[in-house]
Scaffold this motif. Structure first.
Motif, PDB file in Angstrom:
ATOM      1  N   HIS A   1      -5.117 -30.822 -45.810  1.00  0.00           N
ATOM      2  CA  HIS A   1      -5.982 -31.998 -45.652  1.00  0.00           C
ATOM      3  C   HIS A   1      -6.930 -32.076 -46.839  1.00  0.00           C
ATOM      4  O   HIS A   1      -7.396 -31.078 -47.345  1.00  0.00           O
ATOM      5  N   GLY A   2      -7.244 -33.284 -47.249  1.00  0.00           N
ATOM      6  CA  GLY A   2      -8.216 -33.482 -48.314  1.00  0.00           C
ATOM      7  C   GLY A   2      -7.525 -33.984 -49.556  1.00  0.00           C
ATOM      8  O   GLY A   2      -6.316 -34.148 -49.567  1.00  0.00           O
ATOM      9  N   VAL A   3      -8.275 -34.289 -50.487  1.00  0.00           N
ATOM     10  CA  VAL A   3      -9.676 -34.118 -50.846  1.00  0.00           C
ATOM     11  C   VAL A   3     -10.512 -35.051 -49.975  1.00  0.00           C
ATOM     12  O   VAL A   3     -10.244 -36.241 -49.883  1.00  0.00           O
ATOM     13  N   ALA A   4     -11.559 -34.487 -49.353  1.00  0.00           N
ATOM     14  CA  ALA A   4     -12.383 -35.237 -48.410  1.00  0.00           C
ATOM     15  C   ALA A   4     -13.768 -34.603 -48.338  1.00  0.00           C
ATOM     16  O   ALA A   4     -13.978 -33.491 -48.815  1.00  0.00           O
ATOM     17  N   CYS A   5     -14.692 -35.337 -47.697  1.00  0.00           N
ATOM     18  CA  CYS A   5     -16.031 -34.777 -47.495  1.00  0.00           C
ATOM     19  C   CYS A   5     -15.938 -33.605 -46.504  1.00  0.00           C
ATOM     20  O   CYS A   5     -14.962 -33.461 -45.768  1.00  0.00           O
ATOM     21  N   LYS A   6     -16.977 -32.792 -46.497  1.00  0.00           N
ATOM     22  CA  LYS A   6     -16.975 -31.598 -45.644  1.00  0.00           C
ATOM     23  C   LYS A   6     -16.809 -31.961 -44.171  1.00  0.00           C
ATOM     24  O   LYS A   6     -16.043 -31.310 -43.456  1.00  0.00           O
ATOM     25  N   GLN A   7     -17.506 -33.007 -43.708  1.00  0.00           N
ATOM     26  CA  GLN A   7     -17.416 -33.382 -42.293  1.00  0.00           C
ATOM     27  C   GLN A   7     -16.001 -33.788 -41.914  1.00  0.00           C
ATOM     28  O   GLN A   7     -15.519 -33.466 -40.834  1.00  0.00           O
ATOM     29  N   SER A   8     -15.315 -34.495 -42.787  1.00  0.00           N
ATOM     30  CA  SER A   8     -13.928 -34.879 -42.525  1.00  0.00           C
ATOM     31  C   SER A   8     -13.050 -33.645 -42.362  1.00  0.00           C
ATOM     32  O   SER A   8     -12.179 -33.594 -41.482  1.00  0.00           O
ATOM     33  N   CYS A   9     -13.298 -32.641 -43.186  1.00  0.00           N
ATOM     34  CA  CYS A   9     -12.520 -31.397 -43.097  1.00  0.00           C
ATOM     35  C   CYS A   9     -12.829 -30.645 -41.806  1.00  0.00           C
ATOM     36  O   CYS A   9     -11.924 -30.120 -41.149  1.00  0.00           O
ATOM     37  N   VAL A  10     -14.107 -30.600 -41.430  1.00  0.00           N
ATOM     38  CA  VAL A  10     -14.505 -29.956 -40.177  1.00  0.00           C
ATOM     39  C   VAL A  10     -13.847 -30.674 -38.996  1.00  0.00           C
ATOM     40  O   VAL A  10     -13.306 -30.035 -38.083  1.00  0.00           O
ATOM     41  N   ASP A  11     -13.864 -32.002 -39.023  1.00  0.00           N
ATOM     42  CA  ASP A  11     -13.244 -32.785 -37.955  1.00  0.00           C
ATOM     43  C   ASP A  11     -11.741 -32.542 -37.887  1.00  0.00           C
ATOM     44  O   ASP A  11     -11.175 -32.448 -36.791  1.00  0.00           O
ATOM     45  N   PHE A  12     -11.093 -32.424 -39.038  1.00  0.00           N
ATOM     46  CA  PHE A  12      -9.656 -32.165 -39.077  1.00  0.00           C
ATOM     47  C   PHE A  12      -9.340 -30.831 -38.409  1.00  0.00           C
ATOM     48  O   PHE A  12      -8.441 -30.740 -37.570  1.00  0.00           O
ATOM     49  N   ILE A  13     -10.088 -29.794 -38.752  1.00  0.00           N
ATOM     50  CA  ILE A  13      -9.845 -28.469 -38.161  1.00  0.00           C
ATOM     51  C   ILE A  13     -10.107 -28.505 -36.659  1.00  0.00           C
ATOM     52  O   ILE A  13      -9.353 -27.927 -35.877  1.00  0.00           O
ATOM     53  N   ALA A  14     -11.158 -29.196 -36.229  1.00  0.00           N
ATOM     54  CA  ALA A  14     -11.459 -29.301 -34.798  1.00  0.00           C
ATOM     55  C   ALA A  14     -10.306 -29.981 -34.061  1.00  0.00           C
ATOM     56  O   ALA A  14      -9.928 -29.554 -32.963  1.00  0.00           O
ATOM     57  N   ALA A  15      -9.736 -31.012 -34.657  1.00  0.00           N
ATOM     58  CA  ALA A  15      -8.618 -31.715 -34.021  1.00  0.00           C
ATOM     59  C   ALA A  15      -7.385 -30.825 -33.949  1.00  0.00           C
ATOM     60  O   ALA A  15      -6.683 -30.806 -32.927  1.00  0.00           O
ATOM     61  N   VAL A  16      -7.130 -30.078 -35.001  1.00  0.00           N
ATOM     62  CA  VAL A  16      -5.977 -29.159 -35.003  1.00  0.00           C
ATOM     63  C   VAL A  16      -6.166 -28.086 -33.944  1.00  0.00           C
ATOM     64  O   VAL A  16      -5.243 -27.780 -33.183  1.00  0.00           O
ATOM     65  N   ARG A  17      -7.361 -27.532 -33.869  1.00  0.00           N
ATOM     66  CA  ARG A  17      -7.630 -26.468 -32.899  1.00  0.00           C
ATOM     67  C   ARG A  17      -7.524 -26.984 -31.472  1.00  0.00           C
ATOM     68  O   ARG A  17      -7.073 -26.270 -30.578  1.00  0.00           O
ATOM     69  N   ALA A  18      -7.922 -28.234 -31.244  1.00  0.00           N
ATOM     70  CA  ALA A  18      -7.836 -28.816 -29.901  1.00  0.00           C
ATOM     71  C   ALA A  18      -6.381 -28.985 -29.478  1.00  0.00           C
ATOM     72  O   ALA A  18      -6.065 -28.941 -28.288  1.00  0.00           O
ATOM     73  N   ASP A  19      -5.487 -29.172 -30.447  1.00  0.00           N
ATOM     74  CA  ASP A  19      -4.070 -29.362 -30.151  1.00  0.00           C
ATOM     75  C   ASP A  19      -3.294 -28.049 -30.018  1.00  0.00           C
ATOM     76  O   ASP A  19      -2.144 -28.062 -29.568  1.00  0.00           O
ATOM     77  N   LEU A  20      -3.907 -26.928 -30.406  1.00  0.00           N
ATOM     78  CA  LEU A  20      -3.206 -25.640 -30.335  1.00  0.00           C
ATOM     79  C   LEU A  20      -3.175 -25.135 -28.897  1.00  0.00           C
ATOM     80  O   LEU A  20      -4.176 -25.200 -28.181  1.00  0.00           O
ATOM     81  N   PRO A  21      -2.039 -24.625 -28.459  1.00  0.00           N
ATOM     82  CA  PRO A  21      -1.978 -24.053 -27.107  1.00  0.00           C
ATOM     83  C   PRO A  21      -2.791 -22.765 -27.042  1.00  0.00           C
ATOM     84  O   PRO A  21      -2.920 -22.050 -28.039  1.00  0.00           O
ATOM     85  N   LEU A  22      -3.367 -22.499 -25.914  1.00  0.00           N
ATOM     86  CA  LEU A  22      -4.123 -21.275 -25.717  1.00  0.00           C
ATOM     87  C   LEU A  22      -3.172 -20.105 -25.616  1.00  0.00           C
ATOM     88  O   LEU A  22      -2.097 -20.202 -25.035  1.00  0.00           O
ATOM     89  N   ALA A  23      -3.567 -18.973 -26.185  1.00  0.00           N
ATOM     90  CA  ALA A  23      -2.752 -17.757 -26.102  1.00  0.00           C
ATOM     91  C   ALA A  23      -2.761 -17.236 -24.676  1.00  0.00           C
ATOM     92  O   ALA A  23      -3.775 -17.273 -23.986  1.00  0.00           O
ATOM     93  N   ALA A  24      -1.639 -16.754 -24.232  1.00  0.00           N
ATOM     94  CA  ALA A  24      -1.527 -16.240 -22.872  1.00  0.00           C
ATOM     95  C   ALA A  24      -2.027 -14.834 -22.767  1.00  0.00           C
ATOM     96  O   ALA A  24      -2.102 -14.100 -23.657  1.00  0.00           O
TER      97      ALA A  24
END
Length: 62
Positions: free
Chosen positions: A39-62
């Motif tokens: 992701h990027g080149v982007a402002c820091k907040q855009s990058c933080v938001d991208f990581i938050a969205a990716v993490r929200a989509d990751l399945p939880l480890a069992a």
């Protein structure tokens, strides 16, 4: 000496390591060996938001 991680005007990339770790990285610095730009080149907040969205989509480890 300026530190690119703390400059408010610095643009960033989101990188992912071979082991799946995400990192925000200043776009003015060379991408470390083995890391891939996802992701990027982007402002820091855009990058933080991208990581938050990716993490929200990751399945939880069992």
């Amino acid at each position: 000496m300026t530190i690119p991680f703390v400059q408010t005007h610095t643009m960033f990339l989101v990188l992912v390591s071979p082991t799946g770790q995400y990192s925000i990285w200043p776009a003015v610095l060379q991408v470390p060996a083995g890391w891939q730009v996802v992701h990027g080149v982007a402002c820091k907040q855009s990058c933080v938001d991208f990581i938050a969205a990716v993490r929200a989509d990751l399945p939880l480890a069992a």
